[in-house]
Design a protein around this motif. Structure first.
Motif, mmCIF file in Angstrom:
data_model
loop_
_atom_site.group_PDB
_atom_site.id
_atom_site.type_symbol
_atom_site.label_atom_id
_atom_site.label_comp_id
_atom_site.label_asym_id
_atom_site.label_seq_id
_atom_site.Cartn_x
_atom_site.Cartn_y
_atom_site.Cartn_z
ATOM 1 N N ARG A 165 0.824 -1.215 0.000
ATOM 2 C CA ARG A 165 0.000 0.000 0.000
ATOM 3 C C ARG A 165 0.857 1.263 0.000
ATOM 4 O O ARG A 165 0.348 2.365 -0.244
ATOM 5 C CB ARG A 165 -0.953 0.006 1.197
ATOM 6 C CG ARG A 165 -0.275 0.089 2.530
ATOM 7 C CD ARG A 165 -1.303 0.178 3.642
ATOM 8 N NE ARG A 165 -2.125 1.367 3.502
ATOM 9 C CZ ARG A 165 -3.148 1.670 4.293
ATOM 10 N NH1 ARG A 165 -3.507 0.842 5.255
ATOM 11 N NH2 ARG A 165 -3.824 2.783 4.132
ATOM 12 N N ASN A 166 2.139 1.131 0.268
ATOM 13 C CA ASN A 166 3.028 2.291 0.269
ATOM 14 C C ASN A 166 3.494 2.678 -1.133
ATOM 15 O O ASN A 166 4.126 3.717 -1.315
ATOM 16 C CB ASN A 166 4.259 2.016 1.139
ATOM 17 C CG ASN A 166 3.891 1.804 2.598
ATOM 18 O OD1 ASN A 166 2.991 2.462 3.115
ATOM 19 N ND2 ASN A 166 4.564 0.872 3.256
ATOM 20 N N PHE A 167 3.189 1.820 -2.111
ATOM 21 C CA PHE A 167 3.629 2.111 -3.475
ATOM 22 C C PHE A 167 2.665 3.069 -4.158
ATOM 23 O O PHE A 167 1.443 2.937 -4.030
ATOM 24 C CB PHE A 167 3.764 0.816 -4.288
ATOM 25 C CG PHE A 167 4.965 0.008 -3.900
ATOM 26 C CD1 PHE A 167 6.142 0.102 -4.617
ATOM 27 C CD2 PHE A 167 4.920 -0.838 -2.804
ATOM 28 C CE1 PHE A 167 7.258 -0.626 -4.243
ATOM 29 C CE2 PHE A 167 6.031 -1.577 -2.433
ATOM 30 C CZ PHE A 167 7.202 -1.464 -3.155
ATOM 31 N N GLU A 168 3.223 4.001 -4.878
ATOM 32 C CA GLU A 168 2.428 5.000 -5.600
ATOM 33 C C GLU A 168 1.627 4.360 -6.722
ATOM 34 O O GLU A 168 0.496 4.767 -7.002
ATOM 35 C CB GLU A 168 3.365 6.077 -6.167
ATOM 36 C CG GLU A 168 2.671 7.255 -6.825
ATOM 37 C CD GLU A 168 2.132 8.241 -5.804
ATOM 38 O OE1 GLU A 168 1.390 9.146 -6.219
ATOM 39 O OE2 GLU A 168 2.441 8.106 -4.617
ATOM 40 N N HIS A 169 2.209 3.356 -7.373
ATOM 41 C CA HIS A 169 1.588 2.781 -8.571
ATOM 42 C C HIS A 169 1.903 1.289 -8.613
ATOM 43 O O HIS A 169 3.057 0.887 -8.538
ATOM 44 C CB HIS A 169 2.148 3.476 -9.815
ATOM 45 C CG HIS A 169 1.383 3.219 -11.073
ATOM 46 N ND1 HIS A 169 1.340 4.114 -12.103
ATOM 47 C CD2 HIS A 169 0.650 2.143 -11.481
ATOM 48 C CE1 HIS A 169 0.602 3.618 -13.082
ATOM 49 N NE2 HIS A 169 0.182 2.416 -12.735
ATOM 50 N N VAL A 170 0.862 0.464 -8.752
ATOM 51 C CA VAL A 170 1.043 -0.984 -8.869
ATOM 52 C C VAL A 170 0.484 -1.444 -10.211
ATOM 53 O O VAL A 170 -0.636 -1.089 -10.585
ATOM 54 C CB VAL A 170 0.345 -1.749 -7.731
ATOM 55 C CG1 VAL A 170 0.532 -3.252 -7.910
ATOM 56 C CG2 VAL A 170 0.910 -1.306 -6.378
ATOM 57 N N ILE A 171 1.272 -2.210 -10.939
ATOM 58 C CA ILE A 171 0.854 -2.743 -12.237
ATOM 59 C C ILE A 171 0.549 -4.223 -12.078
ATOM 60 O O ILE A 171 1.422 -5.000 -11.678
ATOM 61 C CB ILE A 171 1.949 -2.555 -13.311
ATOM 62 C CG1 ILE A 171 2.233 -1.063 -13.512
ATOM 63 C CG2 ILE A 171 1.520 -3.202 -14.630
ATOM 64 C CD1 ILE A 171 3.385 -0.520 -12.741
ATOM 65 N N VAL A 172 -0.698 -4.607 -12.362
ATOM 66 C CA VAL A 172 -1.105 -6.012 -12.290
ATOM 67 C C VAL A 172 -1.040 -6.581 -13.700
ATOM 68 O O VAL A 172 -1.894 -6.301 -14.542
ATOM 69 C CB VAL A 172 -2.535 -6.156 -11.717
ATOM 70 C CG1 VAL A 172 -2.931 -7.632 -11.655
ATOM 71 C CG2 VAL A 172 -2.618 -5.526 -10.336
ATOM 72 N N SER A 173 -0.031 -7.374 -13.959
ATOM 73 C CA SER A 173 0.175 -7.905 -15.314
ATOM 74 C C SER A 173 0.097 -9.425 -15.323
ATOM 75 O O SER A 173 0.851 -10.098 -16.026
ATOM 76 C CB SER A 173 1.520 -7.427 -15.865
ATOM 77 O OG SER A 173 2.574 -7.762 -14.974
ATOM 78 N N ILE A 174 -0.812 -9.963 -14.516
ATOM 79 C CA ILE A 174 -1.002 -11.412 -14.458
ATOM 80 C C ILE A 174 -1.589 -11.884 -15.775
ATOM 81 O O ILE A 174 -2.500 -11.256 -16.323
ATOM 82 C CB ILE A 174 -1.938 -11.781 -13.283
ATOM 83 C CG1 ILE A 174 -1.269 -11.366 -11.965
ATOM 84 C CG2 ILE A 174 -2.253 -13.259 -13.273
ATOM 85 C CD1 ILE A 174 -2.168 -11.468 -10.753
ATOM 86 N N GLY A 175 -1.081 -12.994 -16.282
ATOM 87 C CA GLY A 175 -1.439 -13.474 -17.616
ATOM 88 C C GLY A 175 -2.832 -14.051 -17.751
ATOM 89 O O GLY A 175 -3.835 -13.351 -17.618
ATOM 90 N N GLU A 176 -2.903 -15.346 -17.992
ATOM 91 C CA GLU A 176 -4.180 -15.971 -18.325
ATOM 92 C C GLU A 176 -5.066 -16.264 -17.118
ATOM 93 O O GLU A 176 -6.230 -16.606 -17.288
ATOM 94 C CB GLU A 176 -3.914 -17.285 -19.085
ATOM 95 C CG GLU A 176 -3.210 -17.098 -20.421
ATOM 96 C CD GLU A 176 -3.987 -16.187 -21.360
ATOM 97 O OE1 GLU A 176 -5.223 -16.340 -21.438
ATOM 98 O OE2 GLU A 176 -3.362 -15.320 -22.003
#
Length: 219
Positions: free
Chosen positions: A65-76
């Motif tokens: 939660r301390n991260f400014e930006h989280v990228i969820v790039s989970i595949g299938e």
């Protein structure tokens, strides 16, 4: 990590984002459930950890939660993608970008609060199609379903040696010229008096229909 990035899912798309962010000098936490993938990014990302992103307690221990930006790039694994995105937003992560594999997946991600949903396969397909069709288009960035930003090389005699004022792109084609690449120089917000040369690349923003009409004239 203040204003850092976290990338969850280190497949081809997530891995590419992770590497690009690091190259730009950003602090990046790389997360994947695969030990093999995490080991690959140990020497690339700021930190790389093995974690099941659907485990809320595990994410809390990482301080996600301390991260400014989280990228969820989970595949299938659509279920894991949706659950991870939901957990992140409920935990208060400020900005979440999530990868969608299809339109239905995208709608679900949007409904549960993803701040931005991307379709890498679809968007890349559109970009390649534009390259194939146009000999003049050097790059293409989709801004929305109807608007894009493109780089178009100037080759038509109709445009060479004329100023932007004479060509009047906005009224003639409905597009705006936001920049000109000239050899190694980048002209930002060019003046109406700027005259187009044979080596110029126009940076154009407008609706897809108007850009297509411009391309036909330039070719």
């Amino acid at each position: 990590m203040k204003e850092g990035f976290a990338v969850i899912g280190l497949g081809r798309f997530g891995g590419s984002i992770c590497k690009s962010l690091v190259e730009q000098g950003m602090e990046v936490l790389a997360i994947d459930s695969s030990e093999e993938r995490v080991n690959e990014f140990m020497s690339i990302a700021t930190h790389a950890v093995i974690c099941n992103s659907t485990d809320e307690n595990a994410l809390r221990q990482l301080g996600i939660r301390n991260f400014e930006h989280v990228i969820v790039s989970i595949g299938e694994d659509i279920q894991s993608s949706i659950l991870t995105t939901l957990i992140l937003k409920e935990m208060g992560v400020k900005y979440v970008t999530a990868k969608a594999t299809n339109d239905k997946h995208a709608k679900l991600l949007d409904k549960i609060g993803a701040d931005r949903v991307v379709h890498p396969e679809r968007d890349m397909g559109r970009r390649i199609a534009h390259y194939i069709v146009s000999k003049n288009m050097l790059d293409y960035l989709e801004l929305s379903d109807e608007y894009s930003l493109v780089e178009i090389s100037v080759s038509s005699r109709r445009f060479l040696g004329k100023s932007l004022h004479e060509l009047d792109f906005r009224n003639t084609f409905g597009v705006n010229i936001v920049g000109i690449k000239r050899d190694k120089q980048m002209i930002i917000t060019p003046e109406a008096t700027d005259v187009l040369q044979s080596s110029d690349v126009l940076i154009v923003i407008g609706s897809d229909d108007d850009i297509e009409r411009l391309q036909e004239q330039i070719q």
